[in-house]
Write a protein that holds these residues in place. Structure first.
Motif, PDB file in Angstrom:
ATOM      1  N   THR A 156      21.715  -3.597  25.379  1.00  0.00           N
ATOM      2  CA  THR A 156      21.588  -2.144  25.269  1.00  0.00           C
ATOM      3  C   THR A 156      22.850  -1.491  25.824  1.00  0.00           C
ATOM      4  O   THR A 156      23.212  -1.736  26.973  1.00  0.00           O
ATOM      5  N   THR A 214      23.405   2.059  25.053  1.00  0.00           N
ATOM      6  CA  THR A 214      23.099   3.484  25.143  1.00  0.00           C
ATOM      7  C   THR A 214      21.617   3.647  25.448  1.00  0.00           C
ATOM      8  O   THR A 214      20.780   3.005  24.819  1.00  0.00           O
ATOM      9  N   LEU A 269      20.895   6.737  13.240  1.00  0.00           N
ATOM     10  CA  LEU A 269      21.140   5.295  13.125  1.00  0.00           C
ATOM     11  C   LEU A 269      21.225   4.811  11.678  1.00  0.00           C
ATOM     12  O   LEU A 269      21.411   3.620  11.437  1.00  0.00           O
ATOM     13  N   GLU A 287      18.737   4.894   9.600  1.00  0.00           N
ATOM     14  CA  GLU A 287      17.427   4.302   9.325  1.00  0.00           C
ATOM     15  C   GLU A 287      16.428   5.440   9.127  1.00  0.00           C
ATOM     16  O   GLU A 287      15.544   5.659   9.957  1.00  0.00           O
ATOM     17  N   ARG A 317      13.722  -2.009  15.932  1.00  0.00           N
ATOM     18  CA  ARG A 317      14.889  -1.493  15.196  1.00  0.00           C
ATOM     19  C   ARG A 317      15.866  -0.778  16.123  1.00  0.00           C
ATOM     20  O   ARG A 317      17.071  -0.943  16.023  1.00  0.00           O
ATOM     21  N   VAL A 318      15.328   0.041  17.009  1.00  0.00           N
ATOM     22  CA  VAL A 318      16.168   0.793  17.931  1.00  0.00           C
ATOM     23  C   VAL A 318      16.941  -0.172  18.837  1.00  0.00           C
ATOM     24  O   VAL A 318      18.148  -0.017  19.044  1.00  0.00           O
ATOM     25  N   LYS A 336      17.808  -3.186  18.174  1.00  0.00           N
ATOM     26  CA  LYS A 336      18.844  -3.878  17.379  1.00  0.00           C
ATOM     27  C   LYS A 336      20.128  -3.068  17.296  1.00  0.00           C
ATOM     28  O   LYS A 336      21.204  -3.621  17.116  1.00  0.00           O
ATOM     29  N   HIS A 337      20.007  -1.757  17.436  1.00  0.00           N
ATOM     30  CA  HIS A 337      21.178  -0.875  17.422  1.00  0.00           C
ATOM     31  C   HIS A 337      21.792  -0.716  18.808  1.00  0.00           C
ATOM     32  O   HIS A 337      22.754   0.044  18.974  1.00  0.00           O
ATOM     33  N   GLY A 338      21.232  -1.387  19.809  1.00  0.00           N
ATOM     34  CA  GLY A 338      21.758  -1.289  21.168  1.00  0.00           C
ATOM     35  C   GLY A 338      21.313  -0.040  21.905  1.00  0.00           C
ATOM     36  O   GLY A 338      21.912   0.352  22.906  1.00  0.00           O
ATOM     37  N   ILE A 339      20.248   0.583  21.409  1.00  0.00           N
ATOM     38  CA  ILE A 339      19.725   1.809  22.006  1.00  0.00           C
ATOM     39  C   ILE A 339      18.462   1.486  22.800  1.00  0.00           C
ATOM     40  O   ILE A 339      17.601   0.741  22.332  1.00  0.00           O
ATOM     41  N   ARG A 349      26.036   8.107  18.669  1.00  0.00           N
ATOM     42  CA  ARG A 349      26.676   6.957  18.022  1.00  0.00           C
ATOM     43  C   ARG A 349      28.085   6.677  18.503  1.00  0.00           C
ATOM     44  O   ARG A 349      28.664   5.654  18.144  1.00  0.00           O
ATOM     45  N   LYS A 383      30.108   2.297  21.633  1.00  0.00           N
ATOM     46  CA  LYS A 383      29.956   0.925  21.131  1.00  0.00           C
ATOM     47  C   LYS A 383      30.061  -0.027  22.319  1.00  0.00           C
ATOM     48  O   LYS A 383      30.720   0.265  23.305  1.00  0.00           O
TER      49      LYS A 383
END
Length: 162
Positions: A13, A15, A48, A50, A64-65, A67-70, A157, A160
């Motif tokens: 994670t 963010t 995202l 999505e 899903r969240v 997987k986005h690093g959130i 976003r 990173k």
């Protein structure tokens, strides 16, 4: 005394989005942002890429969240409150942010969902995190349209992993 939820974070994670404290609908459902008019899942899904995120089952949304690093959590662990308004919060107990680095060692940015949560931005910033206060996704925040909120939420976003 009402109790909040554990953090939704993973080792990667980068963010974290912090709310103030779950509302009545969320507490009843044992889910973050469960009120049907809360725009959190729709805003985040759009940011995202999505857009169907808000239509998924809760566990699938969390997956899903992540997987986005959130990650998702709240500023407060416990409080007294009648109703769901942040202004009604009394006897607040903050979450244990000292252990946050253990759960999310790559965490760089902490976003606050609304001004009530955003009151903690300075404290979190002093701990070395980049901070961003976002307009609240709550249905109580009707001063901004979805599109106006989305303009600010897109700033999530710009972080990173290192």
């Amino acid at each position: 005394m009402l109790r909040g939820f554990p953090p939704v974070v993973a080792a990667d994670t980068h963010t974290l989005i912090l709310g103030s404290f779950p509302g009545e609908a969320s507490l009843a459902a044992a889910q973050y942002y469960a009120h049907p008019r809360n725009q959190f899942w729709k805003l985040l899904g759009t940011v995202l890429g999505e857009p169907e995120l808000h239509e998924l089952a809760y566990d699938a949304r969390l997956e899903r969240v992540l997987k986005h690093g959130i990650g998702i959590w709240d500023v407060l662990d416990a409080c007294h409150r009648e109703g769901s308004l942040d202004s009604a919060i009394r006897h607040a107990q903050p979450n244990d942010f000292k252990t946050l680095r253990e759960h999310a060692p790559l965490l760089k940015k902490v976003c606050f969902n609304g001004k009530a949560a955003g009151r903690f931005a300075d404290v979190i910033g002093q701990a070395g995190y980049e901070t961003l206060v976002l307009p609240s996704s709550s249905p109580a925040n009707a001063t901004l349209s979805f599109e106006q909120k989305l303009l600010c939420w897109r700033e999530i976003r710009f972080t990173k992993p290192a």
